[in-house]
Design a protein around this motif. Structure first.
Motif, PDB file in Angstrom:
ATOM      1  N   ASP A  94     -30.357 -13.550  49.269  1.00 11.66           N
ATOM      2  CA  ASP A  94     -31.313 -12.460  49.060  1.00 11.66           C
ATOM      3  C   ASP A  94     -31.009 -11.763  47.743  1.00 11.66           C
ATOM      4  N   THR A  95     -32.054 -11.318  47.058  1.00 13.39           N
ATOM      5  CA  THR A  95     -31.861 -10.654  45.776  1.00 13.39           C
ATOM      6  C   THR A  95     -31.117  -9.339  45.953  1.00 13.39           C
ATOM      7  N   TYR A  96     -30.321  -8.998  44.952  1.00 15.31           N
ATOM      8  CA  TYR A  96     -29.548  -7.753  44.985  1.00 15.31           C
ATOM      9  C   TYR A  96     -29.429  -7.245  43.559  1.00 15.31           C
ATOM     10  N   ALA A  97     -29.824  -5.983  43.328  1.00 18.22           N
ATOM     11  CA  ALA A  97     -29.833  -5.420  41.983  1.00 18.22           C
ATOM     12  C   ALA A  97     -28.557  -4.662  41.647  1.00 18.22           C
ATOM     13  N   GLY A  98     -27.683  -4.447  42.623  1.00 13.93           N
ATOM     14  CA  GLY A  98     -26.461  -3.680  42.391  1.00 13.93           C
ATOM     15  C   GLY A  98     -25.346  -4.523  41.792  1.00 13.93           C
ATOM     16  N   GLN A  99     -24.145  -3.968  41.826  1.00 14.09           N
ATOM     17  CA  GLN A  99     -22.969  -4.626  41.271  1.00 14.09           C
ATOM     18  C   GLN A  99     -22.585  -5.850  42.093  1.00 14.09           C
ATOM     19  N   ILE A 100     -22.256  -6.937  41.405  1.00  9.87           N
ATOM     20  CA  ILE A 100     -21.832  -8.172  42.052  1.00  9.87           C
ATOM     21  C   ILE A 100     -20.448  -8.531  41.516  1.00  9.87           C
ATOM     22  N   VAL A 101     -19.537  -8.820  42.441  1.00 14.88           N
ATOM     23  CA  VAL A 101     -18.162  -9.178  42.080  1.00 14.88           C
ATOM     24  C   VAL A 101     -17.859 -10.555  42.656  1.00 14.88           C
ATOM     25  N   PHE A 102     -17.229 -11.391  41.839  1.00 11.81           N
ATOM     26  CA  PHE A 102     -16.822 -12.723  42.286  1.00 11.81           C
ATOM     27  C   PHE A 102     -15.340 -12.683  42.630  1.00 11.81           C
ATOM     28  N   ASP A 103     -15.011 -13.094  43.855  1.00  5.59           N
ATOM     29  CA  ASP A 103     -13.627 -13.162  44.320  1.00  5.59           C
ATOM     30  C   ASP A 103     -13.268 -14.638  44.448  1.00  5.59           C
ATOM     31  N   GLN A 104     -12.521 -15.139  43.458  1.00  5.88           N
ATOM     32  CA  GLN A 104     -12.206 -16.568  43.410  1.00  5.88           C
ATOM     33  C   GLN A 104     -10.764 -16.816  43.819  1.00  5.88           C
TER      34      GLN A 104
END
Length: 112
Positions: A94-104
Protein backbone atom coordinates in the motif's frame (compact mmCIF):
# COMPACT_ATOMS: atom_id res chain seq x y z
CA UNK A 1 26.76 -2.59 -9.65
CA UNK A 2 25.78 -1.42 -6.19
CA UNK A 3 23.38 -2.49 -3.49
CA UNK A 4 20.30 -0.25 -3.31
CA UNK A 5 16.88 0.31 -1.80
CA UNK A 6 14.36 2.26 -3.88
CA UNK A 7 10.76 3.31 -3.25
CA UNK A 8 8.71 3.82 -6.43
CA UNK A 9 5.36 5.60 -6.29
CA UNK A 10 4.47 6.01 -9.99
CA UNK A 11 5.08 4.47 -13.40
CA UNK A 12 7.17 7.53 -14.35
CA UNK A 13 9.35 7.00 -11.26
CA UNK A 14 9.71 3.33 -12.18
CA UNK A 15 11.20 4.26 -15.55
CA UNK A 16 13.31 7.11 -14.13
CA UNK A 17 14.73 5.14 -11.19
CA UNK A 18 15.08 1.71 -12.82
CA UNK A 19 15.59 2.52 -16.50
CA UNK A 20 19.34 1.89 -16.15
CA UNK A 21 18.77 -1.69 -14.88
CA UNK A 22 19.46 -4.18 -17.67
CA UNK A 23 17.31 -5.94 -18.48
CA UNK A 24 14.82 -3.56 -16.91
CA UNK A 25 12.40 -5.53 -14.75
CA UNK A 26 8.71 -5.10 -15.38
CA UNK A 27 6.76 -3.66 -12.46
CA UNK A 28 4.15 -5.90 -10.91
CA UNK A 29 0.52 -5.11 -11.71
CA UNK A 30 0.26 -1.88 -9.67
CA UNK A 31 -2.57 0.55 -9.04
CA UNK A 32 -0.27 3.57 -8.60
CA UNK A 33 -3.08 5.57 -6.92
CA UNK A 34 -3.20 3.11 -3.99
CA UNK A 35 0.04 1.12 -4.15
CA UNK A 36 3.79 1.58 -4.38
CA UNK A 37 6.74 -0.67 -5.10
CA UNK A 38 9.82 -1.42 -3.00
CA UNK A 39 12.88 -2.42 -5.06
CA UNK A 40 15.89 -3.91 -3.24
CA UNK A 41 19.05 -4.87 -5.16
CA UNK A 42 21.93 -6.94 -3.79
CA UNK A 43 24.40 -5.64 -6.38
CA UNK A 44 26.62 -7.75 -8.61
CA UNK A 45 27.79 -11.05 -7.08
CA UNK A 46 30.38 -13.51 -8.41
CA UNK A 47 28.30 -16.66 -7.85
CA UNK A 48 24.81 -17.99 -7.32
CA UNK A 49 23.50 -18.49 -3.78
CA UNK A 50 22.72 -14.85 -2.96
CA UNK A 51 19.11 -13.79 -2.46
CA UNK A 52 16.86 -11.29 -0.68
CA UNK A 53 13.99 -12.14 1.65
CA UNK A 54 11.53 -9.46 2.82
CA UNK A 55 10.39 -10.36 6.35
CA UNK A 56 7.97 -7.56 7.20
CA UNK A 57 6.68 -4.15 6.15
CA UNK A 58 5.00 -2.37 9.06
CA UNK A 59 4.41 0.96 10.79
CA UNK A 60 5.93 1.66 14.19
CA UNK A 61 4.40 3.84 16.94
CA UNK A 62 6.01 6.97 15.42
CA UNK A 63 4.33 6.30 12.03
CA UNK A 64 7.58 5.28 10.35
CA UNK A 65 7.21 2.51 7.79
CA UNK A 66 9.88 -0.18 8.28
CA UNK A 67 10.92 -2.55 5.51
CA UNK A 68 12.69 -5.40 7.31
CA UNK A 69 14.65 -7.75 5.06
CA UNK A 70 17.52 -10.23 4.92
CA UNK A 71 20.31 -10.41 2.37
CA UNK A 72 21.39 -14.05 2.27
CA UNK A 73 24.83 -15.19 1.12
CA UNK A 74 26.08 -18.75 0.58
CA UNK A 75 27.89 -20.46 3.46
CA UNK A 76 30.88 -22.81 3.10
CA UNK A 77 28.61 -25.89 2.70
CA UNK A 78 26.75 -24.39 -0.28
CA UNK A 79 27.21 -25.58 -3.82
CA UNK A 80 27.16 -22.52 -6.07
CA UNK A 81 27.56 -21.80 -9.76
CA UNK A 82 30.43 -19.48 -10.65
CA UNK A 83 28.38 -17.00 -12.64
CA UNK A 84 27.77 -13.27 -12.33
CA UNK A 85 24.40 -12.60 -10.67
CA UNK A 86 22.47 -9.46 -9.73
CA UNK A 87 19.82 -10.58 -7.21
CA UNK A 88 16.91 -8.25 -6.55
CA UNK A 89 13.48 -8.27 -4.93
CA UNK A 90 10.39 -6.32 -5.98
CA UNK A 91 7.56 -5.98 -3.45
CA UNK A 92 4.21 -4.23 -3.94
CA UNK A 93 2.58 -2.65 -0.89
CA UNK A 94 0.00 0.00 0.00
CA UNK A 95 1.21 3.51 -0.76
CA UNK A 96 2.69 5.49 2.11
CA UNK A 97 3.79 9.14 1.98
CA UNK A 98 5.60 9.24 5.34
CA UNK A 99 9.11 8.26 6.35
CA UNK A 100 10.34 4.85 5.19
CA UNK A 101 13.28 3.08 6.82
CA UNK A 102 15.02 -0.03 5.51
CA UNK A 103 16.21 -2.49 8.16
CA UNK A 104 18.68 -4.83 6.46
CA UNK A 105 20.37 -7.92 7.89
CA UNK A 106 23.07 -10.08 6.31
CA UNK A 107 22.55 -13.81 6.89
CA UNK A 108 24.66 -16.81 5.95
CA UNK A 109 22.76 -19.65 4.29
CA UNK A 110 23.97 -22.91 5.94
CA UNK A 111 22.84 -25.01 2.93
CA UNK A 112 22.19 -28.07 5.06
Amino acid sequence: DVEMEIVVRSEEEWEAKLGWFSPMPHPPNVNWDEEMVIFIAYGERNSSGYYIEVNDICLDDAWVLHVDYDKWYPGPNCIVLWVITQPFMIVKTDTYAGQIVFDQHYREDPCK
